[in-house]
Design a protein around this motif. Structure first.
Motif, PDB file in Angstrom:
ATOM      1  N   ASN A  20       0.820  -1.212   0.000  1.00 61.37           N
ATOM      2  CA  ASN A  20       0.000   0.000   0.000  1.00 61.37           C
ATOM      3  C   ASN A  20       0.853   1.260   0.000  1.00 61.37           C
ATOM      4  OD1 ASN A  20      -1.686  -2.202   1.001  1.00 61.37           O
ATOM      5  ND2 ASN A  20      -3.194  -0.665   1.566  1.00 61.37           N
ATOM      6  N   TRP A  21       2.168   1.105   0.160  1.00 61.11           N
ATOM      7  CA  TRP A  21       3.062   2.242   0.356  1.00 61.11           C
ATOM      8  C   TRP A  21       3.859   2.592  -0.894  1.00 61.11           C
ATOM      9  CZ3 TRP A  21       3.079   5.151   4.694  1.00 61.11           C
ATOM     10  CH2 TRP A  21       2.467   4.615   5.829  1.00 61.11           C
ATOM     11  N   SER A  22       4.128   3.879  -1.053  1.00 62.80           N
ATOM     12  CA  SER A  22       5.137   4.380  -1.995  1.00 62.80           C
ATOM     13  C   SER A  22       6.077   5.252  -1.177  1.00 62.80           C
ATOM     14  CB  SER A  22       4.496   5.202  -3.120  1.00 62.80           C
ATOM     15  OG  SER A  22       3.612   4.422  -3.885  1.00 62.80           O
ATOM     16  N   VAL A  40      -5.693  -0.653 -11.830  1.00 62.16           N
ATOM     17  CA  VAL A  40      -4.386  -0.016 -11.989  1.00 62.16           C
ATOM     18  C   VAL A  40      -3.466  -0.566 -10.904  1.00 62.16           C
ATOM     19  CG1 VAL A  40      -3.107   2.157 -11.979  1.00 62.16           C
ATOM     20  CG2 VAL A  40      -5.413   2.072 -12.959  1.00 62.16           C
ATOM     21  N   TRP A  41      -2.349  -1.122 -11.334  1.00 61.86           N
ATOM     22  CA  TRP A  41      -1.376  -1.736 -10.433  1.00 61.86           C
ATOM     23  C   TRP A  41      -0.101  -0.900 -10.468  1.00 61.86           C
ATOM     24  CZ3 TRP A  41      -2.507  -6.886  -8.475  1.00 61.86           C
ATOM     25  CH2 TRP A  41      -3.715  -7.413  -8.962  1.00 61.86           C
ATOM     26  N   LEU A  42       0.382  -0.488  -9.297  1.00 63.18           N
ATOM     27  CA  LEU A  42       1.518   0.426  -9.175  1.00 63.18           C
ATOM     28  C   LEU A  42       2.698  -0.288  -8.539  1.00 63.18           C
ATOM     29  CD1 LEU A  42       2.536   3.460  -9.289  1.00 63.18           C
ATOM     30  CD2 LEU A  42       1.698   3.629  -6.924  1.00 63.18           C
ATOM     31  N   THR A  43       3.899  -0.012  -9.046  1.00 61.13           N
ATOM     32  CA  THR A  43       5.089  -0.583  -8.418  1.00 61.13           C
ATOM     33  C   THR A  43       5.233  -0.057  -6.994  1.00 61.13           C
ATOM     34  OG1 THR A  43       6.443   1.168  -9.425  1.00 61.13           O
ATOM     35  CG2 THR A  43       6.428  -0.974 -10.518  1.00 61.13           C
ATOM     36  N   ARG A  44       5.523  -0.977  -6.082  1.00 67.22           N
ATOM     37  CA  ARG A  44       5.742  -0.582  -4.687  1.00 67.22           C
ATOM     38  C   ARG A  44       7.022   0.233  -4.565  1.00 67.22           C
ATOM     39  NH1 ARG A  44       6.828  -5.560  -1.219  1.00 67.22           N
ATOM     40  NH2 ARG A  44       8.866  -5.371  -2.211  1.00 67.22           N
ATOM     41  N   ASP A  45       8.079  -0.207  -5.235  1.00 69.40           N
ATOM     42  CA  ASP A  45       9.378   0.438  -5.161  1.00 69.40           C
ATOM     43  C   ASP A  45       9.682   1.146  -6.474  1.00 69.40           C
ATOM     44  OD1 ASP A  45       9.943  -0.635  -2.555  1.00 69.40           O
ATOM     45  OD2 ASP A  45      10.310  -2.573  -3.523  1.00 69.40           O
ATOM     46  N   VAL A  88      -3.747  -4.118  -0.121  1.00 69.36           N
ATOM     47  CA  VAL A  88      -4.140  -4.270  -1.519  1.00 69.36           C
ATOM     48  C   VAL A  88      -3.646  -5.606  -2.066  1.00 69.36           C
ATOM     49  CG1 VAL A  88      -4.132  -1.775  -1.875  1.00 69.36           C
ATOM     50  CG2 VAL A  88      -2.072  -3.105  -2.427  1.00 69.36           C
ATOM     51  N   GLU A  89      -4.300  -6.065  -3.113  1.00 67.86           N
ATOM     52  CA  GLU A  89      -3.868  -7.274  -3.817  1.00 67.86           C
ATOM     53  C   GLU A  89      -2.549  -6.986  -4.531  1.00 67.86           C
ATOM     54  OE1 GLU A  89      -5.587 -10.228  -7.359  1.00 67.86           O
ATOM     55  OE2 GLU A  89      -6.861  -8.659  -6.484  1.00 67.86           O
ATOM     56  N   SER A  97       7.235  -5.767  -7.429  1.00 68.09           N
ATOM     57  CA  SER A  97       5.953  -5.979  -6.787  1.00 68.09           C
ATOM     58  C   SER A  97       4.992  -4.859  -7.170  1.00 68.09           C
ATOM     59  CB  SER A  97       6.129  -6.023  -5.267  1.00 68.09           C
ATOM     60  OG  SER A  97       4.921  -6.325  -4.628  1.00 68.09           O
ATOM     61  N   PHE A  98       3.831  -5.246  -7.668  1.00 66.17           N
ATOM     62  CA  PHE A  98       2.791  -4.297  -8.073  1.00 66.17           C
ATOM     63  C   PHE A  98       1.581  -4.472  -7.161  1.00 66.17           C
ATOM     64  CE2 PHE A  98       5.326  -4.681 -11.855  1.00 66.17           C
ATOM     65  CZ  PHE A  98       5.204  -3.490 -12.542  1.00 66.17           C
ATOM     66  N   GLY A  99       0.994  -3.356  -6.709  1.00 71.72           N
ATOM     67  CA  GLY A  99      -0.202  -3.388  -5.892  1.00 71.72           C
ATOM     68  C   GLY A  99      -1.394  -2.830  -6.655  1.00 71.72           C
ATOM     69  N   LEU A 100      -2.553  -3.470  -6.473  1.00 71.21           N
ATOM     70  CA  LEU A 100      -3.795  -3.003  -7.106  1.00 71.21           C
ATOM     71  C   LEU A 100      -4.326  -1.827  -6.298  1.00 71.21           C
ATOM     72  CD1 LEU A 100      -6.121  -3.242  -9.123  1.00 71.21           C
ATOM     73  CD2 LEU A 100      -7.115  -5.017  -7.647  1.00 71.21           C
ATOM     74  N   VAL A 101      -4.100  -0.613  -6.780  1.00 75.28           N
ATOM     75  CA  VAL A 101      -4.363   0.585  -5.968  1.00 75.28           C
ATOM     76  C   VAL A 101      -5.503   1.454  -6.493  1.00 75.28           C
ATOM     77  CG1 VAL A 101      -1.976   0.673  -5.154  1.00 75.28           C
ATOM     78  CG2 VAL A 101      -2.606   1.923  -7.233  1.00 75.28           C
TER      79      VAL A 101
END
Length: 210
Positions: A20-22, A40-45, A88-89, A97-101
């Motif tokens: 869940n973090w950026s 929409v899936w966002l890279t964690r790092d 998030v998933e 790692s991608f999170g569904l945000v």
């Protein structure tokens, strides 16, 4: 600049919900989307544009862009559409790692030079003290905050804007310098403006400006 632990404390999020973090600061992050849910899936790092370009996605996913984050840190309180806060998933692709945000909605009509649309996300963002931010005055006391610059918008050449920015009628750009750390909860759904030069702003929010 605050430490990672201080950023987590400022954003008041659960540190165990790691996707869940950026927390990478002003760095490139990449997004992918899935055809099944329009998620929409966002890279964690952080990820470099070159690493993003080299990703091989599973069937059902497509690349939606990589850009330079304008938040010093951010936290997604819950998955898109969820009624309660929670993790998030996630999916692992190419060592990232991608999170569904978020999930995007139908674009608004009548805008030249930008795509303006609702985005369903529960997004809390941090801008560090001392920064000068470009914001967009959309009228009636409402502002859009910077989210991303230098977005590829699906192109393979971030760093080379596609076109100069065209501002919608009645919108104006201004700058604000923040003296203390600024934490903002972006409304749900967010109103997001994706400019064709690679700048992305989101809001709208009220600001105490002179």
């Amino acid at each position: 600049m605050s430490t990672i632990d201080e950023r987590i404390e400022l954003l008041r999020g659960d540190p165990t919900w790691v996707n869940n973090w950026s927390l990478g600061g002003l760095a490139y992050h990449g997004e992918i989307s899935d055809s099944a849910t329009r998620g929409v899936w966002l890279t964690r790092d952080p990820i470099t544009p070159e690493e993003y370009e080299a990703l091989v996605l599973p069937e059902g996913f497509r690349k939606s862009g990589v850009g330079l984050s304008q938040h010093d840190a951010a936290f997604f309180l819950r998955p898109p559409g969820a009624l309660v806060d929670g993790p998030v998933e996630t999916v692992e692709i190419g060592g990232h790692s991608f999170g569904l945000v978020a999930r995007g909605g139908k674009p608004e009509a009548g805008f030249d030079g930008a795509i303006v649309l609702p985005v369903y996300k529960s997004h809390r963002v941090l801008f560090a003290a001392g920064r000068t931010l470009e914001i967009i005055d959309i009228g009636h006391g409402w502002y859009l905050m910077p989210q991303v610059v230098d977005a590829s918008l699906g192109r393979s050449d971030p760093g080379t804007p596609a076109t100069p920015r065209t501002m919608p009628e009645g919108w104006t750009s201004r700058h604000m310098t923040i003296e203390t750390d600024l934490v903002i909860d972006i409304p749900y759904p967010a109103r997001v403006a994706i400019f064709f030069n690679g700048d992305i702003f989101h809001g709208p929010v009220r600001l105490d400006l002179p």
